[in-house]
Design a protein around this motif. Structure first.
Motif, PDB file in Angstrom:
ATOM      1  N   GLN A   2     -35.288   2.912  21.009  1.00 32.06           N
ATOM      2  CA  GLN A   2     -35.058   2.820  19.567  1.00 32.06           C
ATOM      3  C   GLN A   2     -35.753   3.957  18.821  1.00 32.06           C
ATOM      4  N   VAL A   3     -37.002   4.224  19.193  1.00 35.86           N
ATOM      5  CA  VAL A   3     -37.739   5.304  18.533  1.00 35.86           C
ATOM      6  C   VAL A   3     -37.083   6.654  18.827  1.00 35.86           C
ATOM      7  N   SER A   4     -36.621   6.854  20.057  1.00 35.15           N
ATOM      8  CA  SER A   4     -35.947   8.111  20.409  1.00 35.15           C
ATOM      9  C   SER A   4     -34.681   8.302  19.572  1.00 35.15           C
ATOM     10  N   PHE A   5     -33.921   7.215  19.413  1.00 35.30           N
ATOM     11  CA  PHE A   5     -32.721   7.271  18.570  1.00 35.30           C
ATOM     12  C   PHE A   5     -33.092   7.609  17.130  1.00 35.30           C
ATOM     13  N   GLN A   6     -34.145   6.989  16.632  1.00 35.97           N
ATOM     14  CA  GLN A   6     -34.599   7.264  15.265  1.00 35.97           C
ATOM     15  C   GLN A   6     -34.962   8.734  15.080  1.00 35.97           C
ATOM     16  N   VAL A   7     -35.796   9.234  15.968  1.00 32.73           N
ATOM     17  CA  VAL A   7     -36.282  10.611  15.834  1.00 32.73           C
ATOM     18  C   VAL A   7     -35.113  11.588  15.828  1.00 32.73           C
ATOM     19  N   LEU A   8     -34.206  11.466  16.798  1.00 28.71           N
ATOM     20  CA  LEU A   8     -33.066  12.381  16.880  1.00 28.71           C
ATOM     21  C   LEU A   8     -32.148  12.244  15.665  1.00 28.71           C
ATOM     22  N   SER A   9     -31.879  11.019  15.252  1.00 29.86           N
ATOM     23  CA  SER A   9     -30.981  10.793  14.122  1.00 29.86           C
ATOM     24  C   SER A   9     -31.557  11.351  12.829  1.00 29.86           C
ATOM     25  N   LEU A  10     -32.842  11.100  12.598  1.00 30.38           N
ATOM     26  CA  LEU A  10     -33.467  11.548  11.355  1.00 30.38           C
ATOM     27  C   LEU A  10     -33.574  13.070  11.299  1.00 30.38           C
ATOM     28  N   MET A  11     -33.609  13.725  12.461  1.00 28.74           N
ATOM     29  CA  MET A  11     -33.659  15.184  12.490  1.00 28.74           C
ATOM     30  C   MET A  11     -32.276  15.812  12.314  1.00 28.74           C
ATOM     31  N   ILE A  12     -31.258  15.215  12.945  1.00 27.43           N
ATOM     32  CA  ILE A  12     -29.942  15.854  13.032  1.00 27.43           C
ATOM     33  C   ILE A  12     -28.978  15.428  11.928  1.00 27.43           C
ATOM     34  N   LEU A  13     -28.991  14.149  11.580  1.00 25.68           N
ATOM     35  CA  LEU A  13     -27.943  13.623  10.697  1.00 25.68           C
ATOM     36  C   LEU A  13     -27.953  14.143   9.258  1.00 25.68           C
ATOM     37  N   PRO A  14     -29.113  14.484   8.661  1.00 24.47           N
ATOM     38  CA  PRO A  14     -29.066  14.933   7.263  1.00 24.47           C
ATOM     39  C   PRO A  14     -28.091  16.076   6.993  1.00 24.47           C
ATOM     40  N   MET A  15     -27.957  17.021   7.922  1.00 31.72           N
ATOM     41  CA  MET A  15     -27.040  18.137   7.657  1.00 31.72           C
ATOM     42  C   MET A  15     -25.580  17.664   7.694  1.00 31.72           C
ATOM     43  N   PHE A  16     -25.267  16.668   8.522  1.00 30.06           N
ATOM     44  CA  PHE A  16     -23.910  16.122   8.542  1.00 30.06           C
ATOM     45  C   PHE A  16     -23.631  15.334   7.262  1.00 30.06           C
ATOM     46  N   ILE A  17     -24.642  14.622   6.789  1.00 26.99           N
ATOM     47  CA  ILE A  17     -24.481  13.841   5.554  1.00 26.99           C
ATOM     48  C   ILE A  17     -24.223  14.770   4.378  1.00 26.99           C
ATOM     49  N   GLN A  18     -24.937  15.899   4.351  1.00 21.39           N
ATOM     50  CA  GLN A  18     -24.728  16.858   3.262  1.00 21.39           C
ATOM     51  C   GLN A  18     -23.311  17.413   3.257  1.00 21.39           C
ATOM     52  N   GLN A  19     -22.742  17.613   4.435  1.00 25.15           N
ATOM     53  CA  GLN A  19     -21.408  18.210   4.537  1.00 25.15           C
ATOM     54  C   GLN A  19     -20.287  17.187   4.385  1.00 25.15           C
ATOM     55  N   HIS A  20     -20.489  15.977   4.929  1.00 22.28           N
ATOM     56  CA  HIS A  20     -19.392  15.010   4.995  1.00 22.28           C
ATOM     57  C   HIS A  20     -19.696  13.685   4.294  1.00 22.28           C
ATOM     58  N   GLY A  21     -20.860  13.559   3.697  1.00 25.38           N
ATOM     59  CA  GLY A  21     -21.181  12.350   2.955  1.00 25.38           C
ATOM     60  C   GLY A  21     -21.459  11.154   3.851  1.00 25.38           C
ATOM     61  N   ILE A  22     -21.381   9.976   3.260  1.00 21.25           N
ATOM     62  CA  ILE A  22     -21.774   8.757   3.959  1.00 21.25           C
ATOM     63  C   ILE A  22     -20.847   8.413   5.118  1.00 21.25           C
ATOM     64  N   ASN A  23     -19.608   8.926   5.088  1.00 27.84           N
ATOM     65  CA  ASN A  23     -18.679   8.628   6.180  1.00 27.84           C
ATOM     66  C   ASN A  23     -19.142   9.210   7.513  1.00 27.84           C
ATOM     67  N   SER A  24     -19.991  10.239   7.474  1.00 31.85           N
ATOM     68  CA  SER A  24     -20.519  10.780   8.724  1.00 31.85           C
ATOM     69  C   SER A  24     -21.389   9.738   9.427  1.00 31.85           C
ATOM     70  N   LEU A  25     -22.119   8.932   8.651  1.00 33.00           N
ATOM     71  CA  LEU A  25     -22.906   7.849   9.231  1.00 33.00           C
ATOM     72  C   LEU A  25     -21.996   6.748   9.780  1.00 33.00           C
ATOM     73  N   ILE A  26     -20.936   6.441   9.047  1.00 36.90           N
ATOM     74  CA  ILE A  26     -20.001   5.406   9.491  1.00 36.90           C
ATOM     75  C   ILE A  26     -19.374   5.798  10.833  1.00 36.90           C
ATOM     76  N   VAL A  27     -19.023   7.067  10.970  1.00 35.62           N
ATOM     77  CA  VAL A  27     -18.444   7.542  12.235  1.00 35.62           C
ATOM     78  C   VAL A  27     -19.447   7.361  13.374  1.00 35.62           C
ATOM     79  N   LEU A  28     -20.715   7.691  13.127  1.00 37.35           N
ATOM     80  CA  LEU A  28     -21.745   7.506  14.152  1.00 37.35           C
ATOM     81  C   LEU A  28     -21.821   6.041  14.574  1.00 37.35           C
TER      82      LEU A  28
END
Length: 384
Positions: free
Chosen positions: A137-163
């Motif tokens: 769980q912690v590994s998933f958190q660390v990777l997600s919190l590092m990588i996902l912000p740039m996808f959110i900036q480009q594609h909005g909240i739907n990038s999280l939904i796809v994940l």
């Protein structure tokens, strides 16, 4: 299926990550909802509370059915609920409906998490497997919190939904590898010995020392709920970029690992109350550092200290509950009090928080931690 087979351990570990994924990256969901769906601070608080309360309900219900229902069937149902909710949320961005859909997904995720933990609790090396689950769980958190912000900036909240949908698909392929039932099945046991019987659980809980211990769990996670809801917004309010906030969050979350390891090392060296006092002091210091006009370095240090203290304290909270409980069923109810407390925190904060000031968040968190420690101390005193 033999419950000790390797697949029946790896699968629930991954399923535990999938079930908890929404809570693990909740700050990103909050930030994306603020930017993509134009939620204000009060609406974000209500959103977080509804999501966490839905997860809390699933934990409460699981106490009743977890030893009675086919785990594979329940897993498929939980994942189907998550899948339907996320697909609908991808297309429906109306604020109210979106919150309800994400809450529905959280209910399914909480159910899946309960199944995964119960499978692991029946495994041959329970403590080790729980440790693997937390590490995953912690590994998933660390990777997600590092990588996902740039996808959110480009594609909005739907990038999280796809994940989340990708995770659900992975989960659907893994359910077949978990057992259909546990080694502690209660089908043939009389009701009075049924550890999941509601009356039995209530009779065990309704004693002063246990009530205070569970209220300690509730109050501590009230602090967790309010901080975890607004931590991204606090950084945003100071002008930190989404990428830097994600980096700070990932660093902070990583420090949860040494926090848990430190708790294991401390173990019996100090009594639970001294350890909880230390955790409370570090938590208060970290929350105080999150006051307005903080620097980015302050933000990182505060997050590191907060996550370290959170994971350190959690071990001794369970230890206190286990110590004052003679029935053996109350520890299973503690996560429900954690989840309910986490849901209650943002509800109170929304009454006072504004778009320019989060002092109410800091104040509520500090008060909750102090009260939590006092409740645990009272529970321990009553147990003497």
């Amino acid at each position: 299926m033999e419950i000790y087979k390797r697949d029946a351990v790896i699968s629930p570990i991954i399923l535990s990550v999938i079930g908890m994924s929404g809570f693990l990256i909740l700050p990103l969901i909050i930030g994306a909802a603020a930017n993509s769906l134009h939620f204000d601070e009060q609406q974000l608080g209500w959103m977080a509370s509804i999501i966490m309360f839905a997860a809390a309900l699933s934990s409460i219900f699981a106490i009743v059915w977890i030893r009675k229902i086919n785990w594979q069937l329940a897993g498929y149902v939980a994942l189907s609920v998550m899948c339907f909710s996320y697909v609908a949320a991808f297309f429906i961005h109306h604020q109210i409906f979106f919150v309800l859909l994400i809450a529905s997904a959280a209910f399914g995720g909480g159910t899946l998490y309960s199944i995964a933990l119960t499978v692991l609790s029946d495994s041959k090396h329970t403590d080790r497997n729980f440790g693997f689950s937390i590490a995953a769980q912690v590994s998933f958190q660390v990777l997600s919190l590092m990588i996902l912000p740039m996808f959110i900036q480009q594609h909005g909240i739907n990038s999280l939904i796809v994940l989340f949908l990708i995770l659900v698909i992975v989960g659907l392929t893994l359910v077949r590898w978990i057992p259909i039932g546990g080694v502690k099945s209660i089908k043939n046991e009389p009701s009075k010995n049924n550890v999941t019987d509601v009356k039995h659980v209530l009779s065990a809980i309704l004693t002063p020392k246990i009530i205070f211990a569970l209220l300690g769990c509730f109050m501590f996670f009230m602090n967790v709920g309010v901080i975890w809801t607004y931590i991204e917004r606090m950084g945003n309010n100071e002008g930190f970029s989404a990428e830097n906030i994600g980096l700070a969050l990932s660093i902070g979350v990583f420090f949860g690992i040494p926090g848990a390891l430190l708790a294991s090392w401390v173990g019996e060296r100090f009594d639970c109350i001294r350890s909880l006092a230390l955790g409370a002091i570090v938590t208060v210091i970290s929350v105080y550092m999150l006051l307005e006009s903080m620097t980015f370095v302050d933000y990182i240090i505060a997050l590191a200290l907060y996550n370290l203290a959170w994971n350190f304290s959690l071990t001794f909270q369970y230890a206190v509950v286990n110590k004052v409980d003679t029935s053996g069923v109350v520890v299973a109810a503690a996560p429900a009090f954690h989840a309910t407390g986490a849901a209650a925190g943002p509800v109170i904060a929304v009454l006072y928080v504004t778009s320019s000031s989060f002092v109410a968040v800091n104040t509520l968190a500090i008060c909750s931690v102090i009260i939590s420690f006092l409740f645990f101390a009272i529970a321990t005193y009553l147990d003497k």
